[in-house]
Design a protein around this motif. Structure first.
Motif: not given
Length: 678
Positions: A559-564
């Motif tokens: 999810l952090i990757c998607f948010d980035k």
């Protein structure tokens, strides 16, 4: 078939080009013995023979393979200092070719200048440096030798000829010039001079005598032996020549028949051959005379028959038999000529030149080589390759083809071919250097393989294909730390964000796939995203990395990757696609419904934003400045190649477009050298 149209080549095992040995002395002391000639015949096959790669592709913005800056030239060439005593304009002409050693026109101006100035030291410096880059220019070897001779330097002139013949042993013209030089420079009545000239002729026909256009050196040899009244040697030369396809093969046979008809057999053949023929004819005569023996009429040794009528009959029968034997050789040779006629006819430029060859001639050389490999002997194939490489010296596909052929015949031959190609003719061509390195690695010469790649990268820096080959070499050897350091260094010295991104992806994959180090791989990609936040490839590779683990345990990192990606400076279209994939991930694997609804709301917000941007042009307002042409990455995203579960990430990330490299090669080397998986 007209003899002027007949085109082919038939080398014998003992007729491969030997290298002429340079003597440190000249005159009568510098004698090439007949033993040397015999030794050269036995060792020529090995000497002549001495004479696959997965193409890694580059990121956008990397230097073109065929483009070499002057700075790169300086790294490759260390020009000698110019003597202040040289002619006034020498430094100007010299600097031009040192700035670009591939400037052939600049070289011609330099050589013309030193000849006009008649300055021996400047001429030696210019010619010696020129031949380091263009050793196949036989005309300039003669110019150099003539220059030395005009200054009275006979020894130096002969050494120039010998150096030239070592570089281009198939040059019929250079052999003729060399032999004429020896005849003009030394006392022809001296026995040692005669021996030296004969040995030079032998070396010449061994080296160049199988060339289709070698008639002149053969005729020159025959005429010289005739002047020496050595008729037996003349017959022996004809016997060899009639078995070699040359342009004037029919003319040679006619001259041979005249030679036999105009001289007594006893003077034309060896004693052993004469006695054999005499016994053979006597036996045939006995058979025709119903067993009446005529052996008693045969005198001992080579003495003439006393009966004049029988003597004339014997002479005519011997002449007829000698011609008959050679007629069989001639007929076989004519058949070999006919099979190669069309190939030789298609060779329009058999000499070296820097100008490109026509496609038809390149095709003809390829087809001729394929035919000879399939139908000819190893010796004939080797000689044909050497002929081809004079005209096609600047085409790496022929050097590679030669090396591949020799792999099943001579390991040293393969090494010698690669060395000639990379050190002299193709210093800036990466493919042949990669193949040479791969060959040395296959032979277990790891240090040499490393040296080849490192030297080439120093000469032509900035080629990802070379750096990646160095990395893969260390990885195959288990030197993972060295492989990581090479990629880290490549990232550090990258000249563009795209190049840095390219190496960062490679490094992350090496760390994760090979070293199983997820933390370091993630760190590399995150640092790369900070440097190049608009690179879709980095986000995709980071997602691939995170998806490779346990999805439930690694949900937060995904999810952090998607948010980035969603909150990055990417275009609205790209961010919307990443947001959509985030919703799909949470729908399929998410553990918190609140996160799913929040992601959905964010997706709807981006949709409205995109819709409002599309409406502005419809209302006559200026089109949104961030809208860009659809790139390969956008196409990959919008076409749905990034699947919901991300398991098909290799296809989704469209690596083929990322690794595109503008280096064309018609060779399918994958069949020899399978790509390694990383």
């Amino acid at each position: 078939m007209a003899e002027s149209q007949v085109v082919t080549e038939e080398p014998a095992a003992s007729q491969l080009p030997p290298l002429v040995e340079i003597s440190s002395t000249s005159g009568p002391d510098a004698v090439v013995s007949s033993t040397d000639v015999k030794d050269s015949q036995s060792n020529t096959a090995d000497a002549s023979s001495m004479g696959v790669v997965e193409m890694e592709q580059s990121p956008e913005g990397s230097p073109n393979v065929n483009t070499v800056s002057s700075q790169d030239q300086d790294q490759c060439v260390q020009p000698p200092q110019v003597d202040t005593s040289f002619p006034e304009e020498f430094a100007k002409f010299w600097q031009v070719v040192m700035d670009n050693t591939q400037d052939f026109t600049g070289w011609t101006y330099l050589l013309q200048y030193v000849e006009q100035e008649n300055h021996i030291l400047a001429a030696r410096k210019a010619f010696d440096e020129f031949f380091r880059h263009y050793p196949y220019c036989y005309g300039y070897w003669k110019k150099y030798a003539d220059f030395e001779k005009r200054h009275g330097n006979i020894k130096e002139a002969e050494e120039v000829y010998q150096r030239g013949l070592q570089s281009i042993p198939l040059s019929v013209d250079l052999w003729i010039h060399y032999i004429n030089f020896m005849k003009d420079s030394y006392d022809n009545s001296h026995p040692e001079t005669v021996s030296r000239i004969r040995c030079a002729f032998e070396h010449g026909v061994l080296a160049a005598g199988t060339d289709f256009r070698s008639d002149r050196v053969w005729e020159m040899y025959i005429n010289w032996e005739t002047e020496q009244l050595n008729l037996k040697a003349v017959t022996g030369i004809y016997t060899r020549l009639l078995g070699i396809p040359t342009q004037q093969y029919s003319h040679h046979f006619q001259r041979f028949k005249e030679h036999i008809q105009n001289n007594l057999p006893k003077a034309c053949v060896t004693v052993e051959e004469f006695l054999r023929l005499r016994r053979e004819l006597a036996a045939a005569n006995d058979h025709m005379n119903s067993g009446d023996s005529s052996a008693d009429d045969i005198p001992p040794g080579t003495e003439d028959i006393k009966d004049p009528a029988k003597l004339v009959t014997e002479i005519e029968n011997m002449r007829h038999r000698i011609i008959e034997i050679h007629q069989e050789i001639f007929n076989h040779n004519e058949h070999e000529v006919s099979k190669r006629w069309r190939f030789e006819e298609g060779i329009k430029r058999p000499y070296f030149h820097v100008k490109p060859l026509e496609k038809a001639q390149l095709k003809n050389w390829n087809e001729y080589l394929d035919f000879e490999i399939e139908n000819g002997t190893n010796e004939r194939v080797v000689v044909l390759f050497e002929r081809c490489l004079i005209a096609c010296a600047l085409y790496e596909e022929f050097w590679i083809k030669y090396a591949k052929y020799l792999e099943s015949h001579s390991i040293e031959g393969v090494r010698h071919v690669y060395s000639r190609a990379c050190v002299i003719h193709l210093q800036k061509k990466p493919l042949v250097h990669l193949l040479w390195s791969a060959f040395e690695e296959q032979q277990g010469n790891i240090n040499e393989a490393r040296r080849i790649l490192k030297s080439f990268e120093e000469s032509v820096p900035g080629l990802p294909m070379v750096r990646l080959r160095r990395v893969s070499l260390e990885r195959r050897l288990g030197n993972l730390e060295d492989a990581v350091l090479l990629l880290q260094d490549a990232i550090k010295i990258s000249k563009s964000p795209n190049e840095s991104t390219f190496y960062a992806v490679k490094l992350a994959r090496l760390l994760f796939k090979v070293q199983k180090n997820l933390l370091d791989a993630r760190k590399v990609l995150l640092e790369a995203i900070e440097k190049n936040p608009e690179s879709t490839k980095l986000y995709l590779n980071l997602l691939e990395l995170e998806y490779s683990g346990d999805l439930r345990q690694n949900e937060e990192n995904i999810l952090i990757c998607f948010d980035k990606a969603v909150h990055s400076t990417l275009s609205i279209e790209k961010r919307l696609i990443f947001c959509q994939r985030k919703v799909e991930f949470l729908e399929d694997f998410g553990s918190d419904v609140h996160k799913l609804t929040n992601a959905y709301d964010e997706h709807q917000r981006l949709l409205k934003e995109l819709d409002s941007l599309k409406r502005k042009p419809e209302n006559g307002l200026e089109e949104h400045c961030d809208k860009k042409a659809c790139t390969d990455d956008e196409a990959a995203l919008s076409s749905g190649q990034m699947s919901a579960d991300m398991q098909a990430s290799q296809a989704a990330y469209n690596y083929n477009s990322w690794y595109q490299y503008n280096y064309q090669t018609p060779w399918n080397y994958g069949q020899y050298y399978q790509p390694t998986s990383t």
